[in-house]
Motif scaffolding. Sequence first.
Motif, PDB file in Angstrom:
ATOM      1  N   PRO A 129      -8.195  -1.327   8.796  1.00  0.00           N
ATOM      2  CA  PRO A 129      -7.352  -0.220   8.355  1.00  0.00           C
ATOM      3  C   PRO A 129      -8.159   1.081   8.260  1.00  0.00           C
ATOM      4  N   VAL A 130      -7.475   2.213   8.413  1.00  0.00           N
ATOM      5  CA  VAL A 130      -8.189   3.483   8.421  1.00  0.00           C
ATOM      6  C   VAL A 130      -8.796   3.749   7.047  1.00  0.00           C
ATOM      7  N   SER A 131      -9.874   4.499   7.034  1.00  0.00           N
ATOM      8  CA  SER A 131     -10.547   4.850   5.789  1.00  0.00           C
ATOM      9  C   SER A 131      -9.702   5.849   4.999  1.00  0.00           C
ATOM     10  N   ASP A 132     -10.015   5.989   3.731  1.00  0.00           N
ATOM     11  CA  ASP A 132      -9.319   6.973   2.905  1.00  0.00           C
ATOM     12  C   ASP A 132      -9.549   8.386   3.424  1.00  0.00           C
ATOM     13  N   HIS A 133     -10.734   8.637   3.996  1.00  0.00           N
ATOM     14  CA  HIS A 133     -11.022   9.957   4.563  1.00  0.00           C
ATOM     15  C   HIS A 133     -10.074  10.256   5.724  1.00  0.00           C
ATOM     16  N   ALA A 152       3.601   6.713  17.855  1.00  0.00           N
ATOM     17  CA  ALA A 152       3.623   6.386  16.421  1.00  0.00           C
ATOM     18  C   ALA A 152       2.381   5.644  15.948  1.00  0.00           C
ATOM     19  N   GLY A 153       1.734   4.881  16.837  1.00  0.00           N
ATOM     20  CA  GLY A 153       0.454   4.269  16.494  1.00  0.00           C
ATOM     21  C   GLY A 153       0.515   2.872  15.910  1.00  0.00           C
ATOM     22  N   TRP A 154      -0.662   2.381  15.547  1.00  0.00           N
ATOM     23  CA  TRP A 154      -0.831   1.008  15.098  1.00  0.00           C
ATOM     24  C   TRP A 154      -0.277   0.770  13.693  1.00  0.00           C
ATOM     25  N   ASP A 155      -0.490   1.730  12.795  1.00  0.00           N
ATOM     26  CA  ASP A 155      -0.150   1.502  11.387  1.00  0.00           C
ATOM     27  C   ASP A 155       1.006   2.380  10.896  1.00  0.00           C
ATOM     28  N   LEU A 156       1.566   3.202  11.793  1.00  0.00           N
ATOM     29  CA  LEU A 156       2.673   4.104  11.452  1.00  0.00           C
ATOM     30  C   LEU A 156       2.325   5.013  10.275  1.00  0.00           C
ATOM     31  N   ALA A 157       1.041   5.341  10.130  1.00  0.00           N
ATOM     32  CA  ALA A 157       0.613   6.140   8.982  1.00  0.00           C
ATOM     33  C   ALA A 157       1.320   7.490   8.939  1.00  0.00           C
ATOM     34  N   GLN A 158       1.329   8.194  10.073  1.00  0.00           N
ATOM     35  CA  GLN A 158       1.965   9.515  10.084  1.00  0.00           C
ATOM     36  C   GLN A 158       3.459   9.430   9.737  1.00  0.00           C
ATOM     37  N   PRO A 159       4.242   8.527  10.373  1.00  0.00           N
ATOM     38  CA  PRO A 159       5.656   8.420  10.000  1.00  0.00           C
ATOM     39  C   PRO A 159       5.868   8.055   8.529  1.00  0.00           C
ATOM     40  N   LEU A 160       5.021   7.194   7.983  1.00  0.00           N
ATOM     41  CA  LEU A 160       5.176   6.811   6.580  1.00  0.00           C
ATOM     42  C   LEU A 160       4.912   7.998   5.655  1.00  0.00           C
ATOM     43  N   VAL A 161       3.939   8.829   6.019  1.00  0.00           N
ATOM     44  CA  VAL A 161       3.677  10.018   5.206  1.00  0.00           C
ATOM     45  C   VAL A 161       4.839  10.999   5.333  1.00  0.00           C
ATOM     46  N   MET A 162       5.370  11.156   6.553  1.00  0.00           N
ATOM     47  CA  MET A 162       6.531  12.041   6.731  1.00  0.00           C
ATOM     48  C   MET A 162       7.714  11.522   5.918  1.00  0.00           C
ATOM     49  N   GLN A 199       1.649  -3.131  13.931  1.00  0.00           N
ATOM     50  CA  GLN A 199       1.532  -4.475  13.378  1.00  0.00           C
ATOM     51  C   GLN A 199       1.959  -4.434  11.912  1.00  0.00           C
ATOM     52  N   VAL A 200       2.762  -5.417  11.544  1.00  0.00           N
ATOM     53  CA  VAL A 200       3.398  -5.366  10.239  1.00  0.00           C
ATOM     54  C   VAL A 200       2.372  -5.351   9.105  1.00  0.00           C
ATOM     55  N   TRP A 201       1.264  -6.062   9.247  1.00  0.00           N
ATOM     56  CA  TRP A 201       0.291  -6.106   8.163  1.00  0.00           C
ATOM     57  C   TRP A 201      -0.391  -4.744   7.972  1.00  0.00           C
ATOM     58  N   LEU A 202      -0.590  -4.017   9.071  1.00  0.00           N
ATOM     59  CA  LEU A 202      -1.183  -2.692   8.956  1.00  0.00           C
ATOM     60  C   LEU A 202      -0.204  -1.700   8.342  1.00  0.00           C
ATOM     61  N   VAL A 203       1.064  -1.783   8.756  1.00  0.00           N
ATOM     62  CA  VAL A 203       2.085  -0.903   8.197  1.00  0.00           C
ATOM     63  C   VAL A 203       2.234  -1.157   6.700  1.00  0.00           C
ATOM     64  N   SER A 204       2.252  -2.437   6.320  1.00  0.00           N
ATOM     65  CA  SER A 204       2.365  -2.779   4.903  1.00  0.00           C
ATOM     66  C   SER A 204       1.158  -2.311   4.107  1.00  0.00           C
ATOM     67  N   ASP A 205      -0.032  -2.467   4.702  1.00  0.00           N
ATOM     68  CA  ASP A 205      -1.244  -1.998   4.036  1.00  0.00           C
ATOM     69  C   ASP A 205      -1.171  -0.498   3.794  1.00  0.00           C
ATOM     70  N   MET A 206      -0.719   0.232   4.805  1.00  0.00           N
ATOM     71  CA  MET A 206      -0.597   1.678   4.660  1.00  0.00           C
ATOM     72  C   MET A 206       0.423   2.031   3.584  1.00  0.00           C
ATOM     73  N   ALA A 207       1.553   1.327   3.585  1.00  0.00           N
ATOM     74  CA  ALA A 207       2.596   1.596   2.600  1.00  0.00           C
ATOM     75  C   ALA A 207       2.083   1.400   1.171  1.00  0.00           C
ATOM     76  N   GLN A 208       1.238   0.393   0.982  1.00  0.00           N
ATOM     77  CA  GLN A 208       0.720   0.123  -0.351  1.00  0.00           C
ATOM     78  C   GLN A 208      -0.336   1.128  -0.789  1.00  0.00           C
ATOM     79  N   ILE A 260      -4.693  12.437   7.947  1.00  0.00           N
ATOM     80  CA  ILE A 260      -3.331  12.148   8.389  1.00  0.00           C
ATOM     81  C   ILE A 260      -2.323  12.838   7.476  1.00  0.00           C
ATOM     82  N   ILE A 261      -2.559  12.748   6.170  1.00  0.00           N
ATOM     83  CA  ILE A 261      -1.670  13.406   5.204  1.00  0.00           C
ATOM     84  C   ILE A 261      -1.683  14.915   5.411  1.00  0.00           C
ATOM     85  N   GLY A 262      -2.858  15.474   5.673  1.00  0.00           N
ATOM     86  CA  GLY A 262      -2.955  16.900   5.927  1.00  0.00           C
ATOM     87  C   GLY A 262      -2.159  17.322   7.154  1.00  0.00           C
TER      88      GLY A 262
END
Length: 258
Positions: free
Chosen positions: A34-38, A67-77, A95-104, A43-45
């Motif tokens: 999963p991507v680092s907090d940095h 949209a990518g592997w973890d959907l990080a940008q869409p989840l932030v939007m 992948q569902v586990w990456l999306v869920s990890d990002m959501a959490q 992504i949030i920026g």
Amino acid sequence: MDWRFKVALHWLISSAPLNHRIQFAFQRLNGSFPVSDHILEEIIGNARRHAAVLGAAENRILFEFGAGWDLAQPLVMWALGYRRQVLIDVRRLSQVWLVSDMAQRLPNHGLASIRRLKRLAELSSHGIKYLAPADARATELAAGSVDYIVSTNTLEHIPFRDIVKISRECRRILADEGTLSWIIDYQDHWSYADPSLDRFNFRRYSERAWRFLNPPTHWQNRLRHADYVTLLEDSGFHITRAEVYPGEVGAHIVARKA
């Protein structure tokens, strides 16, 4: 890591069946997922940059390609209020586990989030429609059916002729009062792995030489800012904002129908 070693590795991966799965495995071993907090803060920026130019979120439809592997940008939007989204990718990467990890993780950054997922299909209950594989050059979406179009650090990996087709399709599906917001990274991506490289090292090479240094799994088009502005204008857009980052390392281009 010496960038030439990484070039060779990507050529090897590119020749294998299901190369995108192998690529992901290497990225995960390398600590990219999963991507680092940095990276998540970056992504949030970028999401906030998009939101700042798009306008009202309620009852608007946002379309994103890449949209990518973890959907990080869409989840932030989604957390920023864009609760109706259509996402596409050329391959079914997410992948569902990456999306869920990002959501959490988003609440740790002060953002609302969807619940943990068991299947990607559950995204629809949150107003997110994920379509993959799908073609951004021909989306099959109705004309004028989306209010906003965003893309983040994806276009630099797409050939010029395909970006032209994508921009024309974007104009077709965008509502008359809609907004397009593209964030593009203009740097040589090999420089991220090898800090000894100049950020624009890839400009040194001829088209012929670059073909050998540009494997399909890490492909870069080397287009410059003026190329993107011109192709959007030629596709029937009016540029309302073109923020070029210091050193021309990237840009945020905002446009509406001309």
